[in-house]
Motif scaffolding. Structure first.
Motif, PDB file in Angstrom:
ATOM      1  N   THR A  91       0.858  -1.178   0.000  1.00 52.39           N
ATOM      2  CA  THR A  91       0.000   0.000   0.000  1.00 52.39           C
ATOM      3  C   THR A  91       0.894   1.227   0.000  1.00 52.39           C
ATOM      4  O   THR A  91       1.473   1.580   1.030  1.00 52.39           O
ATOM      5  N   PRO A 111      -3.806   0.575  -2.968  1.00 56.34           N
ATOM      6  CA  PRO A 111      -4.900   0.388  -3.921  1.00 56.34           C
ATOM      7  C   PRO A 111      -5.523   1.713  -4.354  1.00 56.34           C
ATOM      8  O   PRO A 111      -5.533   2.676  -3.606  1.00 56.34           O
ATOM      9  N   GLY A 112      -6.056   1.690  -5.574  1.00 62.15           N
ATOM     10  CA  GLY A 112      -6.721   2.874  -6.112  1.00 62.15           C
ATOM     11  C   GLY A 112      -7.079   2.641  -7.562  1.00 62.15           C
ATOM     12  O   GLY A 112      -6.543   1.733  -8.202  1.00 62.15           O
ATOM     13  N   CYS A 113      -7.992   3.457  -8.074  1.00 62.14           N
ATOM     14  CA  CYS A 113      -8.358   3.375  -9.490  1.00 62.14           C
ATOM     15  C   CYS A 113      -7.695   4.528 -10.208  1.00 62.14           C
ATOM     16  O   CYS A 113      -7.497   5.597  -9.638  1.00 62.14           O
ATOM     17  N   SER A 145      -9.060  -4.273 -11.577  1.00 66.78           N
ATOM     18  CA  SER A 145     -10.210  -4.038 -12.463  1.00 66.78           C
ATOM     19  C   SER A 145      -9.749  -3.706 -13.888  1.00 66.78           C
ATOM     20  O   SER A 145      -9.147  -2.670 -14.088  1.00 66.78           O
ATOM     21  N   TYR A 191     -13.547  -8.303  -9.280  1.00 72.37           N
ATOM     22  CA  TYR A 191     -14.111  -8.393  -7.935  1.00 72.37           C
ATOM     23  C   TYR A 191     -13.715  -9.617  -7.118  1.00 72.37           C
ATOM     24  O   TYR A 191     -14.334  -9.892  -6.097  1.00 72.37           O
ATOM     25  N   SER A 220      -7.574  -1.957  -7.738  1.00 73.89           N
ATOM     26  CA  SER A 220      -8.586  -1.331  -6.892  1.00 73.89           C
ATOM     27  C   SER A 220      -8.590  -1.872  -5.467  1.00 73.89           C
ATOM     28  O   SER A 220      -9.148  -1.239  -4.578  1.00 73.89           O
ATOM     29  N   ARG A 221      -8.013  -3.044  -5.275  1.00 75.73           N
ATOM     30  CA  ARG A 221      -7.915  -3.597  -3.910  1.00 75.73           C
ATOM     31  C   ARG A 221      -6.450  -3.913  -3.638  1.00 75.73           C
ATOM     32  O   ARG A 221      -5.609  -3.876  -4.540  1.00 75.73           O
ATOM     33  N   GLU A 257     -19.979  -0.566  -4.914  1.00 75.19           N
ATOM     34  CA  GLU A 257     -18.708   0.018  -4.466  1.00 75.19           C
ATOM     35  C   GLU A 257     -18.435   1.192  -5.408  1.00 75.19           C
ATOM     36  O   GLU A 257     -17.942   0.998  -6.519  1.00 75.19           O
ATOM     37  N   CYS A 302     -14.162   2.712  -7.410  1.00 78.68           N
ATOM     38  CA  CYS A 302     -14.645   1.498  -6.717  1.00 78.68           C
ATOM     39  C   CYS A 302     -13.676   1.062  -5.628  1.00 78.68           C
ATOM     40  O   CYS A 302     -13.807  -0.028  -5.081  1.00 78.68           O
ATOM     41  N   SER A 303     -12.703   1.925  -5.304  1.00 81.82           N
ATOM     42  CA  SER A 303     -11.654   1.537  -4.362  1.00 81.82           C
ATOM     43  C   SER A 303     -11.791   2.330  -3.069  1.00 81.82           C
ATOM     44  O   SER A 303     -10.950   3.168  -2.743  1.00 81.82           O
ATOM     45  N   ASP A 340     -15.161  -6.104  -1.644  1.00 83.90           N
ATOM     46  CA  ASP A 340     -13.866  -6.016  -0.966  1.00 83.90           C
ATOM     47  C   ASP A 340     -13.975  -6.741   0.376  1.00 83.90           C
ATOM     48  O   ASP A 340     -14.915  -6.506   1.143  1.00 83.90           O
TER      49      ASP A 340
END
Ligand code: ADA
Length: 555
Positions: free
Chosen positions: A17, A40-42, A76, A95, A139-140, A280, A287-288, A317
């Protein structure tokens, strides 16, 4: 933060992270210079990439040695994972989690690259332009683990009551990277009880499942008001060596969920579901959602008097599921599919992609006591013969993986559905007073009475969606469509109809918050959003929030 509790004391692991380097790609070539991106992030959360769709690569480094397992909790939607340029894992679907192992790495700093695509194409049967977004990115969370030659893949625990005492059925899945013959022993500790399982890997055998069952007399029952959770710590020993070589800590709640006649019973007591469907989705985090934002959603649901959430329309998640476990919020979790026609279900990848999603969802989320219903195929072609084959196939797959939870699917094939014999619970998505004008109570009774003439007769009956749209802040003394007043009026009538219908096991309101939708949907979705949230996308309450709160609290 990837889980809400520590999952290993022995196995070394590091959550990656942090900032990674993000580079958009075209034909596998960079199209611009790398930028720092939070993982995580989009990538839609990176300034300048809000509208980017396509391919990209994320890069970082990690320090480790030996057998390195890269565990991705969600990318994703399509991922290729490379360690030192060698492909270690490939995965489709945003997912569910997946992993890959790179064996025998020398001590040092290693390169990790994850190539990601969020492109819609004919190879993607489940991510299609839809009434929610398919974002892009890692995203996760991503975790680097150093595993022994033989390690624990998963531990599944099924609680059940026997002679008034809680018992736990346990399965431990082991992987053997060496393929050499091995004698293995798993020591399981829960609530001060120690139970040992033993087994033997034959030469060349890569996987083994150990199974056993034992009493846990001191376990307190998990209820919604008192969601008692216990850690289950499993240690793995190999070839009679005195020290364990691996461990996995899981968490359980001792509860039973059953269908009896037309009732859903939690620990023998009837449950009435008062819940929300939740995507989410967040304007800032896509979605994160970070931990605090997930927790805030549950704070609001609790404030609303809700006791359940439906993870529409995909596995969630795991951190969110951890929070549901801790807060006693019941979960309907479903595989990933929304509104697919027979033609879309005939995509050559559809069955395999659904199969993988179901297997991963159940394998990965097996131990969450909050999950009480497995759902599939929201609003797909359950009125057709081919659709029926798919529903039947997926329900039978679920029952092979988990017999301890009831199943359902959210239908919109009013008076035409031919699959109601297949699930344990009959569920319908209905929008009276929004998409049509029949009064909610009248429509509900008519639908229920029709269901009683089908093979869905006598099963629990859930309204898996009901709702109406409103634009946050749009007020109208005339209560016109899209005003907050109109949404509140409609929900008042809908929720009253469902909660007042004693044969109904419960309601999931569509939906918790406003969510972004694919641009293809913009012409029927003002703001390119599905505006049926009780709160808007920033979680600001609309008038209907207070209407629903009052009704959920008094019923
Ligand atoms: C369906 C569907 C939801 C959403 C909803 C709506 O019931 O399952 O995803 O699209 O309709 O807002 O119309």
């Amino acid at each position: 933060m990837i889980r809400s509790f520590n999952t290993h004391n022995l196995r070394k692991q590091e959550e990656l992270t942090k900032y990674w380097l993000f580079t958009p790609l075209q034909n596998n070539q960079p199209v611009s210079a790398p930028v720092k991106a939070a993982v995580p992030g989009c990538w839609q959360s990176i300034p300048g990439f809000e509208r980017y769709d396509g391919e990209a690569v994320y890069e970082t480094t990690f320090e480790a040695q030996g057998n390195v397992r890269i565990l991705c909790k969600g990318v994703s939607h399509t991922a290729e994972v490379y360690v030192n340029k060698q492909l270690v894992a490939q995965h489709y679907n945003a997912y569910t989690a997946f992993s890959g192992v790179y064996a025998n790495m020398p001590k040092g700093v290693h390169a990790l690259q994850i190539k990601v695509s969020n492109r819609f194409s004919e190879v993607s049967a489940l991510h299609v332009p839809n009434d929610y977004m398919t974002y892009g990115g890692i995203s996760r969370g991503v975790i680097v683990q150093q595993v022994a030659d033989t390690y624990i893949e998963w531990v599944h625990c099924t609680p059940h009551k026997q002679d008034n005492v809680w018992h736990l059925d346990v399965q431990v899945k082991l992987n053997n990277l060496t393929q050499q013959a091995q004698a293995v022993k798993a020591d399981i500790m829960v609530c001060g009880i120690n139970h040992t399982l033993q087994g033997q890997f034959a030469k060349g055998q890569g996987q083994l499942v150990l199974a056993g069952s034992f009493a846990v007399p001191s376990a307190a029952t998990y209820t919604q008001d008192s969601p008692m959770l216990y850690l289950v710590e499993t240690k793995l020993y190999c070839n009679n060596a005195p020290a364990p070589i691996d461990d996995l800590i899981e968490r359980v709640g001792f509860r039973e969920i059953k269908v009896q006649g037309n009732k859903l019973l939690l620990n023998g007591q009837e449950v009435k579901i008062k819940g929300f469907c939740r995507h989410e989705d967040h304007p800032q985090f896509a979605c994160s959602l970070p931990f605090a934002a997930m927790n805030y959603d549950l704070d609001l649901m609790k404030d609303l008097g809700a006791n359940a959430v439906r993870t529409s329309h995909y596995p969630n998640d795991e951190l969110f599921l951890d929070l549901c476990d801790e807060r006693g919020v019941l979960v309907w979790e479903e595989n990933h599919a929304r509104g697919l026609t027979e033609e879309q279900m005939r995509n050559p990848n559809f069955r395999k992609q659904c199969h993988d999603c179901i297997e991963e969802m159940i394998t990965q989320h097996f131990n969450h006591p909050s999950i009480v219903i497995w759902g599939i195929l929201n609003e797909c072609a359950s009125e057709t013969e081919y659709g029926r084959q798919c529903y039947a196939e997926q329900f039978s797959q679920i029952k092979q993986l988990d017999t301890s939870r009831p199943t359902s699917f959210a239908s919109c094939k009013f008076f035409n559905d031919i699959c109601l014999d297949l699930p344990d619970i009959v569920s319908y998505n209905i929008y009276p007073e929004w998409y049509h004008n029949t009064p909610a109570a009248e429509y509900l009774a008519k639908l229920y009475n029709w269901v009683q003439t089908t093979q869905g007769v006598g099963k629990p009956f859930i309204i898996s969606e009901i709702g109406a749209g409103a634009m946050y802040g749009y007020r109208s003394p005339a209560h016109v469509v899209w005003s907050e007043e109109r949404q509140a009026d409609i929900l008042q009538s809908q929720v009253q109809a469902v909660l007042g219908f004693s044969a109904c096991t419960g309601i999931f309101i569509w939906q918790f918050c406003d969510v972004a939708v694919s641009e293809e949907w913009a012409m029927i979705r003002p703001r390119t959003m599905n505006n049926k949230g009780i709160v808007d996308e920033y979680r600001r309450p609309k008038m209907a929030y207070y209407t629903v709160k009052q009704m959920f609290e008094k019923n």
